[in-house]
Each structure stands twice: as C-alpha cells, then as structure tokens.
Design an enzyme around this catalytic site. Structure first.
Site, mmCIF file in Angstrom:
data_model
loop_
_atom_site.group_PDB
_atom_site.id
_atom_site.type_symbol
_atom_site.label_atom_id
_atom_site.label_comp_id
_atom_site.label_asym_id
_atom_site.label_seq_id
_atom_site.Cartn_x
_atom_site.Cartn_y
_atom_site.Cartn_z
ATOM 1 N N LEU A 231 -2.794 -8.379 104.323
ATOM 2 C CA LEU A 231 -2.359 -8.552 105.727
ATOM 3 C C LEU A 231 -1.714 -7.040 106.112
ATOM 4 O O LEU A 231 -0.687 -6.739 105.305
ATOM 5 C CB LEU A 231 -1.081 -9.526 105.709
ATOM 6 N N GLY B 110 0.934 -5.303 111.017
ATOM 7 C CA GLY B 110 2.216 -5.012 111.575
ATOM 8 C C GLY B 110 2.342 -3.725 112.326
ATOM 9 O O GLY B 110 1.570 -2.735 111.724
ATOM 10 N N GLN C 293 -6.481 -8.703 114.069
ATOM 11 C CA GLN C 293 -5.331 -9.347 114.641
ATOM 12 C C GLN C 293 -4.908 -8.724 115.982
ATOM 13 O O GLN C 293 -4.041 -7.788 115.820
ATOM 14 C CB GLN C 293 -4.144 -9.657 113.866
ATOM 15 N N GLY D 225 2.195 -14.065 113.953
ATOM 16 C CA GLY D 225 2.633 -14.689 112.723
ATOM 17 C C GLY D 225 1.562 -14.500 111.671
ATOM 18 O O GLY D 225 0.507 -14.201 111.839
ATOM 19 N N THR D 226 2.202 -15.098 110.357
ATOM 20 C CA THR D 226 1.381 -14.941 109.188
ATOM 21 C C THR D 226 0.210 -15.649 109.405
ATOM 22 O O THR D 226 -0.858 -15.446 108.778
ATOM 23 C CB THR D 226 2.235 -15.066 107.786
ATOM 24 N N GLY E 178 12.873 -17.400 101.820
ATOM 25 C CA GLY E 178 12.428 -18.809 101.805
ATOM 26 C C GLY E 178 12.918 -19.175 100.658
ATOM 27 O O GLY E 178 12.471 -18.562 99.627
ATOM 28 N N GLU F 157 9.019 -28.095 98.460
ATOM 29 C CA GLU F 157 9.600 -27.811 99.670
ATOM 30 C C GLU F 157 9.932 -26.208 99.683
ATOM 31 O O GLU F 157 10.232 -25.660 98.670
ATOM 32 C CB GLU F 157 11.071 -28.543 99.905
ATOM 33 N N HIS G 12 11.615 28.485 103.535
ATOM 34 C CA HIS G 12 12.586 29.139 102.643
ATOM 35 C C HIS G 12 13.961 28.886 103.013
ATOM 36 O O HIS G 12 14.362 28.383 104.254
ATOM 37 C CB HIS G 12 12.315 30.636 102.859
#
Length: 402
Positions: free
Chosen positions: A6, A9, A77, A82-83, A135, A147, A314
């Site tokens: 990916l 962005g 894209q 979003g991912t 996450g 989860e 310099h």
C-alpha cells in the site's frame, strides 16, 4: 504468492518532505522506504502489486517494472477511501494468496515470513507497553484471532495490530460487503470482523522485530538511524578519499563520491554516489549525504539526512535535520537543535504542536528551499518546498508552501 504494498497515501503529516514526492520514495540509508519494504518480503513473494495514488507516476518511474527480478504491477487508488478500499484495487491482478504490507513502515524480514507461513488468513501482532493508540488484538484459546478493538481506553491485551496481513483471494468478496466506518472509510479491520463472524479462522502471526511507522518528519531520522546501525564497523572506501582525510567507525564512501582533504568523518556515515565532502568538513552521527549532495568548507553535519543534490556549501552547522532534494543552504546558516529548557523538541503536524520525543531535533527543509546567508533556523522549524529566507533572518515559525 503476491505481495500487495500500500503506497497511495498523500503523507500530509510528513510535510514538507512530501510536497513534491510520495512518502514511499523517501530515502532510508541507501534505498527508498518502498525498496526496503520489498527487501523484507523478497524471499516469500513471487510478484509485487503496488497500490499507488498521490504522485504514483513518480513511484513507477523510480522503481520500474521489476525489483530484484520480481515483477511489479501497479494499480491506482483514485481516492483515499481506506485500507480495505486500497486492497480492493489489487483484485483484478491477484488470483492466489497474498500478503498486505505498508509502503511506509520499517519492519524486518521475519514479519512477512511469519505471515507467509500461516495457513490462509493471518494478522501480524506485536507486544507493546501501551497499546491504547493501536488496534488491540485478543486471541482465542487456540491462539487464533478473537477480536480487534481500535484504540481502547482499557486494552484487553498488550498485543498491537501491526497492520500487515495474509489473505486468500476470497477476501475481496468480503471487502465488497464492507461498510464505511465512522471516519467515512472502508477499513480492512471491519472486513476481518466479517470474516470472523462467518466462522473463518484467522491466525495471529507473532512478530518481535523492528516496527517503525515512518509517518512524521523526525521518523525519517529514526529510520535512517536504524539503517546505518546495520553498518559493519570499519571504513568501506569505494569513491575518492584524498590525503589528509580522517575516517573513523563505520563509514561508507560510495563509488563516484569524493571526500576532500581535511574532512573528519565519524561514523556511522553514508556518503552516496556523486557526493562531495570537504575540504575541512566535519560529519558525525547517523548522517547520510545523498547522491550528488555537497558538504563544503567548514561545515559540520551531525545526525542528519541530506537528500540528492542538497548543498551546504560553507561555514554552516546542520544538526538532527532533514534537507530535501536540491536544498541550498547559504553560507553561515546555523540550525538550532536543542531547546534552552532541555525539554523535547515539538514540531507542528497538521496544525497541531506534537512532542517528537526527541531531545534534539533541528530543521525539516522541503525540496528546493534556499536559505540566505547567516540564516538561523530554530529547533523544530519547517521550511517548505521552494521557500526562501532572507540574509540574516531568524526563522522561529514554520514557513510552508501552499
């Protein structure tokens, strides 16, 4: 197996370094950030698919149609939605199992290897002291994913989602059914939730190596520090080093580079092809002098990155700074890199003052910017691409391009 990278962005948090280049083309040591991502996965994938967006043509021009004999297909894209939306762009190309990697994150080869070794779908996870900004992953009794909770105030575990995945092609059907999040984006973690709901097993690939998200300007310095830490001790001289030069520690002078008499270099330092250092210059710390860059007489450069064709001619000091391509630093320019109160240097990111966590941080200078003679740049200041300063000016506030 495919490696889907990916790289679409805009990199607004990295401004001004991304005003004229996509973030995955930022230099890290002797390669771009994107090439380093390729290198981590080169032994476990057969073909790369690069998802581009902002300045995607520049990525294609810089990288080409293959990398180390691995074919590259580019997909675009059009909008940053979003991912999951980014991964979906690979659907027309990918017809077997694939990895998803980020084009702006430093990891080591054990991460894609762990994902590739998992059976089917997998999520990479690493232990962190405080996972509240990530996450957070919970596992079932058999070690599979139970989860993922985004940025919980009371994290159930210390396992953070690294943001790299292994998928089967059937995931594209689930992406099509993925709704937008509260941010208005199609999130791959939402897709994973649907997979779990439908009874799919998702392995958790444990990862204990380096994990650096190169998203803000000072993280370019951190990435280069990691890259130069890989240097073996001792001097590797391929280019021209004149008599009277002192090279100490891990120093690499690439072919076509010239280090002139009186220069003193304390590694780790990388002097790229076509660069010129000296006479009577002082380089130290984790410093990269980019291709065609120039460090001249009575210049000290410490722990900094000078991108291609930058010039500090310099009588100047540049410390803990990043200078973009074609920057010209006027004679007598000095960069402050330490606050008088000894607190961490702060830098403005998307309009907000952010603690960089660095006690020393100098200037972040965009491509083709120029400083007038005797300019002073304050610690943590940004000078935008193509911007200039007047002779003798003291810059204490960011000056960014529109």
């Amino acid at each position: 197996m495919y490696g889907v990278v990916l790289a679409a962005g805009r990199g607004t948090r990295m401004r001004p370094l991304t005003d004229r280049r996509p973030k995955p083309l930022l230099p890290v040591g002797d390669r771009t950030l994107l090439e380093r991502v390729f290198d981590t996965a080169i032994d476990v994938v057969d073909e790369f698919v690069v998802v581009t967006g902002y300045r995607g043509a520049a990525i294609r021009e810089a990288i080409g149609e293959s990398y180390r004999d691995h074919p590259i297909t580019y997909v675009r894209q059009e909008e940053a939605l979003g991912t999951a939306h980014a991964v979906a762009q690979a659907d027309p190309v990918v017809d077997e199992d694939f990895l998803v990697l980020n084009g702006d994150v430093i990891v080591d080869a054990s991460l894609p290897r762990a994902l590739a070794d998992a059976a089917g779908t997998a999520v990479a996870a690493t232990e962190v002291p405080d996972p509240r900004a990530y996450g957070v992953i919970s596992t079932a009794e058999d070690g599979s994913l139970a989860e993922i909770v985004e940025k919980p105030a009371d994290p159930p575990t210390t396992l953070a989602n690294v943001g790299c995945y292994a998928f089967e092609p059937s995931v594209f059907e689930y992406i099509e059914r993925t709704p937008t999040s509260e941010r208005g984006e199609y999130e791959i973690t939402t897709t994973i939730e649907h997979l779990l709901t439908d009874g799919h097993r998702i392995d958790v690939a444990s990862y204990e190596g380096t994990w650096l998200d190169v998203g803000r300007p000072w993280e370019v310095l951190a990435a280069n520090e990691l890259a130069l830490a890989e240097f073996a001790d001792g001097v590797k001289q391929v280019g021209t080093v004149e008599e009277g030069v002192h090279l100490h520690g891990p120093v690499l002078v690439e072919g076509g580079a010239t280090v002139r008499s009186g220069a003193y270099v304390e590694g780790p330092v990388l002097i790229r092809e076509g660069a010129e250092v000296g006479p009577n210059a002082y380089l130290r710390g984790s410093t990269v002098v980019g291709p065609g860059a120039h460090v001249g007489h009575s210049v000290e450069v410490k722990n900094s990155v000078l991108m291609a064709d930058a010039s500090v001619g310099h009588l100047s000091y540049v410390g803990d700074s990043v200078l973009g391509r074609d920057v010209n630093v006027g004679a007598g320019t000095n960069v402050a890199n330490l606050r008088h109160d000894d607190a961490n240097v702060r830098l403005r990111v998307k309009g907000e003052s952010v603690d960089t966590g660095r006690r020393k941080l100098g200037a972040i200078v965009g491509d083709a910017a120029k400083t007038g003679i005797n300019t002073s740049l304050n610690a943590g200041v940004k000078l935008g691409a193509g911007e200039t300063t007047d002779p003798g000016e003291v810059l204490t506030r960011d000056r960014l391009s529109e």
